[in-house]
Design a protein around this motif. Structure first.
Motif, PDB file in Angstrom:
ATOM      1  N   GLY A  33     -21.716 -62.861  59.934  1.00  0.00           N
ATOM      2  CA  GLY A  33     -20.416 -62.943  60.591  1.00  0.00           C
ATOM      3  C   GLY A  33     -20.483 -63.797  61.832  1.00  0.00           C
ATOM      4  N   GLU A  34     -19.699 -63.438  62.838  1.00  0.00           N
ATOM      5  CA  GLU A  34     -19.611 -64.252  64.056  1.00  0.00           C
ATOM      6  C   GLU A  34     -20.946 -64.337  64.789  1.00  0.00           C
ATOM      7  OE1 GLU A  34     -16.072 -63.716  66.591  1.00  0.00           O
ATOM      8  OE2 GLU A  34     -15.356 -62.319  65.040  1.00  0.00           O
ATOM      9  N   LYS A  35     -21.669 -63.225  64.854  1.00  0.00           N
ATOM     10  CA  LYS A  35     -22.947 -63.220  65.562  1.00  0.00           C
ATOM     11  C   LYS A  35     -23.903 -64.234  64.964  1.00  0.00           C
ATOM     12  CE  LYS A  35     -26.988 -60.275  66.431  1.00  0.00           C
ATOM     13  NZ  LYS A  35     -27.585 -58.926  66.205  1.00  0.00           N
ATOM     14  N   GLU A  36     -24.060 -64.197  63.650  1.00  0.00           N
ATOM     15  CA  GLU A  36     -24.997 -65.093  62.982  1.00  0.00           C
ATOM     16  C   GLU A  36     -24.520 -66.545  63.059  1.00  0.00           C
ATOM     17  OE1 GLU A  36     -25.668 -61.105  62.089  1.00  0.00           O
ATOM     18  OE2 GLU A  36     -23.835 -62.221  61.618  1.00  0.00           O
ATOM     19  N   ALA A  37     -23.217 -66.749  62.963  1.00  0.00           N
ATOM     20  CA  ALA A  37     -22.684 -68.107  63.086  1.00  0.00           C
ATOM     21  C   ALA A  37     -22.977 -68.688  64.463  1.00  0.00           C
ATOM     22  CB  ALA A  37     -21.180 -68.103  62.815  1.00  0.00           C
ATOM     23  N   ASN A  38     -22.771 -67.895  65.484  1.00  0.00           N
ATOM     24  CA  ASN A  38     -23.039 -68.386  66.847  1.00  0.00           C
ATOM     25  C   ASN A  38     -24.528 -68.626  67.084  1.00  0.00           C
ATOM     26  OD1 ASN A  38     -20.469 -68.657  68.205  1.00  0.00           O
ATOM     27  ND2 ASN A  38     -20.250 -66.436  68.044  1.00  0.00           N
ATOM     28  N   GLN A  39     -25.370 -67.823  66.464  1.00  0.00           N
ATOM     29  CA  GLN A  39     -26.812 -68.078  66.566  1.00  0.00           C
ATOM     30  C   GLN A  39     -27.167 -69.418  65.916  1.00  0.00           C
ATOM     31  OE1 GLN A  39     -28.362 -64.575  64.650  1.00  0.00           O
ATOM     32  NE2 GLN A  39     -28.512 -63.403  66.562  1.00  0.00           N
ATOM     33  N   ALA A  40     -26.556 -69.693  64.771  1.00  0.00           N
ATOM     34  CA  ALA A  40     -26.805 -70.961  64.090  1.00  0.00           C
ATOM     35  C   ALA A  40     -26.287 -72.139  64.909  1.00  0.00           C
ATOM     36  CB  ALA A  40     -26.154 -70.943  62.705  1.00  0.00           C
ATOM     37  N   ILE A  41     -25.127 -71.954  65.523  1.00  0.00           N
ATOM     38  CA  ILE A  41     -24.560 -73.012  66.369  1.00  0.00           C
ATOM     39  C   ILE A  41     -25.476 -73.284  67.550  1.00  0.00           C
ATOM     40  CG2 ILE A  41     -22.637 -73.594  67.904  1.00  0.00           C
ATOM     41  CD1 ILE A  41     -20.867 -71.868  65.960  1.00  0.00           C
ATOM     42  N   GLU A  42     -25.981 -72.238  68.170  1.00  0.00           N
ATOM     43  CA  GLU A  42     -26.883 -72.397  69.319  1.00  0.00           C
ATOM     44  C   GLU A  42     -28.156 -73.134  68.898  1.00  0.00           C
ATOM     45  OE1 GLU A  42     -27.466 -72.194  73.339  1.00  0.00           O
ATOM     46  OE2 GLU A  42     -25.719 -71.448  72.214  1.00  0.00           O
ATOM     47  N   ALA A  43     -28.686 -72.777  67.718  1.00  0.00           N
ATOM     48  CA  ALA A  43     -29.897 -73.451  67.225  1.00  0.00           C
ATOM     49  C   ALA A  43     -29.625 -74.930  66.974  1.00  0.00           C
ATOM     50  CB  ALA A  43     -30.365 -72.769  65.939  1.00  0.00           C
ATOM     51  N   ALA A  44     -28.500 -75.241  66.358  1.00  0.00           N
ATOM     52  CA  ALA A  44     -28.154 -76.637  66.085  1.00  0.00           C
ATOM     53  C   ALA A  44     -27.936 -77.413  67.376  1.00  0.00           C
ATOM     54  CB  ALA A  44     -26.906 -76.696  65.208  1.00  0.00           C
ATOM     55  N   HIS A  45     -27.307 -76.750  68.349  1.00  0.00           N
ATOM     56  CA  HIS A  45     -27.062 -77.389  69.645  1.00  0.00           C
ATOM     57  C   HIS A  45     -28.372 -77.711  70.355  1.00  0.00           C
ATOM     58  CE1 HIS A  45     -25.070 -78.262  73.446  1.00  0.00           C
ATOM     59  NE2 HIS A  45     -25.885 -77.396  74.039  1.00  0.00           N
ATOM     60  N   GLY A 191     -33.849 -75.810  63.494  1.00  0.00           N
ATOM     61  CA  GLY A 191     -32.520 -75.894  64.080  1.00  0.00           C
ATOM     62  C   GLY A 191     -31.710 -77.095  63.650  1.00  0.00           C
ATOM     63  N   VAL A 192     -32.338 -78.091  63.036  1.00  0.00           N
ATOM     64  CA  VAL A 192     -31.590 -79.289  62.611  1.00  0.00           C
ATOM     65  C   VAL A 192     -30.629 -78.947  61.487  1.00  0.00           C
ATOM     66  CG1 VAL A 192     -31.819 -81.556  61.523  1.00  0.00           C
ATOM     67  CG2 VAL A 192     -33.332 -80.909  63.407  1.00  0.00           C
ATOM     68  N   ILE A 193     -31.074 -78.097  60.558  1.00  0.00           N
ATOM     69  CA  ILE A 193     -30.226 -77.623  59.468  1.00  0.00           C
ATOM     70  C   ILE A 193     -30.273 -76.105  59.476  1.00  0.00           C
ATOM     71  CG2 ILE A 193     -29.715 -77.740  56.999  1.00  0.00           C
ATOM     72  CD1 ILE A 193     -31.562 -80.202  56.878  1.00  0.00           C
ATOM     73  N   ASN A 194     -29.103 -75.469  59.464  1.00  0.00           N
ATOM     74  CA  ASN A 194     -29.012 -74.018  59.460  1.00  0.00           C
ATOM     75  C   ASN A 194     -28.071 -73.578  58.346  1.00  0.00           C
ATOM     76  OD1 ASN A 194     -30.291 -73.370  62.360  1.00  0.00           O
ATOM     77  ND2 ASN A 194     -28.953 -75.142  62.549  1.00  0.00           N
ATOM     78  N   LEU A 195     -28.372 -72.447  57.729  1.00  0.00           N
ATOM     79  CA  LEU A 195     -27.571 -71.923  56.630  1.00  0.00           C
ATOM     80  C   LEU A 195     -27.071 -70.533  56.982  1.00  0.00           C
ATOM     81  CD1 LEU A 195     -26.610 -71.926  53.610  1.00  0.00           C
ATOM     82  CD2 LEU A 195     -28.831 -70.892  53.066  1.00  0.00           C
ATOM     83  N   VAL A 196     -25.738 -70.350  56.935  1.00  0.00           N
ATOM     84  CA  VAL A 196     -25.156 -69.025  57.145  1.00  0.00           C
ATOM     85  C   VAL A 196     -24.301 -68.661  55.941  1.00  0.00           C
ATOM     86  CG1 VAL A 196     -25.197 -69.031  59.658  1.00  0.00           C
ATOM     87  CG2 VAL A 196     -23.262 -70.053  58.487  1.00  0.00           C
ATOM     88  N   THR A 197     -24.380 -67.408  55.541  1.00  0.00           N
ATOM     89  CA  THR A 197     -23.574 -66.894  54.437  1.00  0.00           C
ATOM     90  C   THR A 197     -22.849 -65.651  54.912  1.00  0.00           C
ATOM     91  OG1 THR A 197     -25.402 -65.522  53.625  1.00  0.00           O
ATOM     92  CG2 THR A 197     -25.211 -67.748  52.706  1.00  0.00           C
ATOM     93  N   GLY A 198     -21.757 -65.317  54.207  1.00  0.00           N
ATOM     94  CA  GLY A 198     -21.056 -64.097  54.572  1.00  0.00           C
ATOM     95  C   GLY A 198     -19.558 -64.264  54.654  1.00  0.00           C
ATOM     96  N   SER A 199     -18.960 -63.581  55.600  1.00  0.00           N
ATOM     97  CA  SER A 199     -17.502 -63.553  55.745  1.00  0.00           C
ATOM     98  C   SER A 199     -16.974 -64.927  56.152  1.00  0.00           C
ATOM     99  CB  SER A 199     -17.096 -62.523  56.802  1.00  0.00           C
ATOM    100  OG  SER A 199     -15.738 -62.660  57.139  1.00  0.00           O
ATOM    101  N   SER A 200     -16.192 -65.553  55.282  1.00  0.00           N
ATOM    102  CA  SER A 200     -15.656 -66.884  55.580  1.00  0.00           C
ATOM    103  C   SER A 200     -14.775 -66.859  56.820  1.00  0.00           C
ATOM    104  CB  SER A 200     -14.857 -67.415  54.383  1.00  0.00           C
ATOM    105  OG  SER A 200     -15.705 -67.635  53.277  1.00  0.00           O
ATOM    106  N   SER A 201     -13.935 -65.822  56.945  1.00  0.00           N
ATOM    107  CA  SER A 201     -13.009 -65.766  58.081  1.00  0.00           C
ATOM    108  C   SER A 201     -13.757 -65.575  59.397  1.00  0.00           C
ATOM    109  CB  SER A 201     -11.986 -64.650  57.875  1.00  0.00           C
ATOM    110  OG  SER A 201     -12.638 -63.393  57.753  1.00  0.00           O
ATOM    111  N   LYS A 202     -14.773 -64.723  59.399  1.00  0.00           N
ATOM    112  CA  LYS A 202     -15.505 -64.460  60.642  1.00  0.00           C
ATOM    113  C   LYS A 202     -16.380 -65.649  61.038  1.00  0.00           C
ATOM    114  CE  LYS A 202     -15.588 -59.421  60.134  1.00  0.00           C
ATOM    115  NZ  LYS A 202     -16.439 -58.219  59.924  1.00  0.00           N
ATOM    116  N   ILE A 203     -17.035 -66.243  60.060  1.00  0.00           N
ATOM    117  CA  ILE A 203     -17.883 -67.400  60.358  1.00  0.00           C
ATOM    118  C   ILE A 203     -17.028 -68.573  60.804  1.00  0.00           C
ATOM    119  CG2 ILE A 203     -19.456 -69.090  59.329  1.00  0.00           C
ATOM    120  CD1 ILE A 203     -20.543 -66.774  57.578  1.00  0.00           C
TER     121      ILE A 203
END
Length: 471
Positions: A33-45, A191-203
């Protein structure tokens, strides 16, 4: 999921991935969800600076390794794809090669992101345009082409120097998991490529609200695309959108009927008609209408329906029950309004699968739902037309403008007709126009921007004008 080079998500609830050919669960992925998406964004950043500072040749090296790994693992990728979303195994193999071609193409295209030196209007200045990667990119992809839709986005993003968060569809995420494994084997830095799965609306909420994401590239419905446009306004995020289609296919009197039938078969029934550019509305000029319907129907009757893992199968299942319900509604509406089913016209109950017969309907008209809405199924409605002008008017009578097809042996007629068609892609005597080296995208409500070709990398770079005083 893979975030910052680590496989994570064991502690989360899971999403079952179901084979639509038999209803069996073939795998699970974490419900992020949002937590994992933001972690992926931080890693990519965090990875963006070092990745963007590599030379284009160094980034190409990683992409070339990924390209080769995809080819080396074609059979496993194809089997995963067929098991999770149903397309025939020979089509899945073809998609893997098609998907890999985007990685290869953009590995080379990244070396051709050229700046400019512009003649100055005064002495003592040098005017230049530099090209810089846009930043962190979120790639959101649909279920129907789970490999190609990802590589068509991540290939140019990575080649340009961007870092990526991949969000695949929950219907077919396992192909993306395997691609992520191959990225890891190719040696991409953490961190260059990150994969998140789950709730489309939350991500998606996290992606749209986090200002570290500068670019969204999305393939999906026009309705969701419009939501993303509205949500992107707050931060003026850059968008590339490949949205819905409702492709017309026009066959004029002078067309080679055999060529036209072959072209329609290639376009209409790929992936059981579940493609954004497949022929949804077929318009045939009256002089060859009956001959076309007869030859086309005979070809359709020879198609074999079944589990995509069977090498002899031509038509696999629809993705889910909702997809089957929509196809049934379109056919029933057409018949109730006076159209005739030439062949097919019924769902198939087989091993808990979601199947529909390859179907040809004749004597349809513009009042029928099948001619107004994208069917996303193996149904070919055929309407009789009298003139080139009528064909163009019917074809353009839609808010969509992704793909269209024209069959005629007359260069003058073909040119005049295509000049009138408001579609981003046109196949002229060609039912399969897609390729890595050409621009893919639509007009009107079918999207913004182009993917593939030399234009495909432009969406991932910014132009920076630099005026240098030399005195």
């Amino acid at each position: 999921m893979n975030i910052n080079g680590e496989w994570v998500g064991d502690d989360l609830d899971t999403i079952n991935v179901v084979n639509p050919a038999n209803g069996e669960t073939v795998g699970t992925v974490p419900r992020g969800g949002e937590k994992e998406a933001n972690q992926a964004i931080e890693a990519a950043h965090n990875a963006f600076h070092s990745w963007s500072q590599l030379t284009a040749y160094e980034r190409a090296g990683y992409l070339k390794r990924l390209h080769q790994l995809m080819l080396d693992n074609t059979e496993e990728l194809a089997e995963i794809m067929t098991l999770e979303m149903g397309k025939p195994i020979h089509e899945s193999r073809g998609e893997v090669k098609y998907a890999a071609s985007f990685i290869e193409w953009f590995a080379e295209e990244g070396k051709r992101i050229y700046g400019e030196t512009i003649p100055s209007h005064v002495s003592g200045k040098r005017l230049q345009v530099w090209k810089k990667p846009v930043g962190v990119v979120a790639a959101i992809t649909p279920w129907n082409f789970p490999a190609a839709m990802l590589t068509r986005k991540m290939g140019p993003a990575l080649a340009a120097g961007c870092t990526v968060i991949m969000k695949p569809s929950g219907e077919s995420p396992l192909t993306a998991v395997k691609l992520m494994e191959l990225c890891e084997q190719a040696g991409f830095p953490k961190g260059v490529i990150n994969l998140v799965t789950g709730s489309s609306s939350k991500i998606a909420k996290a992606i749209m609200e986090n200002d570290k994401v500068r670019k969204i590239t999305f393939t999906g419905s026009t309705e969701v695309g419009k939501i993303l446009i509205r949500q992107s306004a707050d931060q003026v995020k850059r968008l590339s959108l490949e949205l819905g289609g409702h492709a017309p296919l026009i066959v004029l009197d002078d067309a080679n009927v055999d060529v036209a039938v072959k072209g329609v078969m290639a376009s209409k029934f790929r992936n059981a008609g579940q493609t954004c550019i497949c022929a949804n509305r077929i318009y045939v000029q009256s002089g060859i209408y009956d001959a076309f319907v007869e030859k086309f129907s005979k070809a359709v009757e020879e198609l074999k329906v079944g589990n995509g893992m069977n090498e002899s199968v031509d038509i696999g299942p629809l993705i889910n029950q909702a997809g089957l319900d929509k196809v049934n509604h379109h056919v029933d509406d057409a018949v109730n309004k006076g159209a005739s089913v030439v062949t097919g016209g019924k769902s198939i109950t087989e091993d808990r699968g979601v199947f529909y017969q390859p179907t040809v309907i004749k004597d349809v008209d513009q009042s029928m739902v099948v001619m107004q809405e994208e069917t996303f199924g193996p149904v070919a409605p055929i309407q009789k037309i009298e003139s080139l002008e009528e064909a163009a008017a019917f074809a353009n009578d839609t808010p969509y403008g992704l793909a269209a097809y024209v069959f005629t042996e007359n260069v003058a007629k073909g040119t005049r007709l295509i000049e009138q068609l408001n579609f981003g892609i046109v196949g002229w005597n060609d039912g399969a126009p897609s390729a890595a080296q050409v621009p893919f995208g639509g007009m009107k409500e079918s999207g913004i921007g182009r993917e593939g070709g030399h234009e495909g990398i432009d969406a991932f770079v910014e132009s920076q004008y630099v005026s240098i005083g030399m005195e």
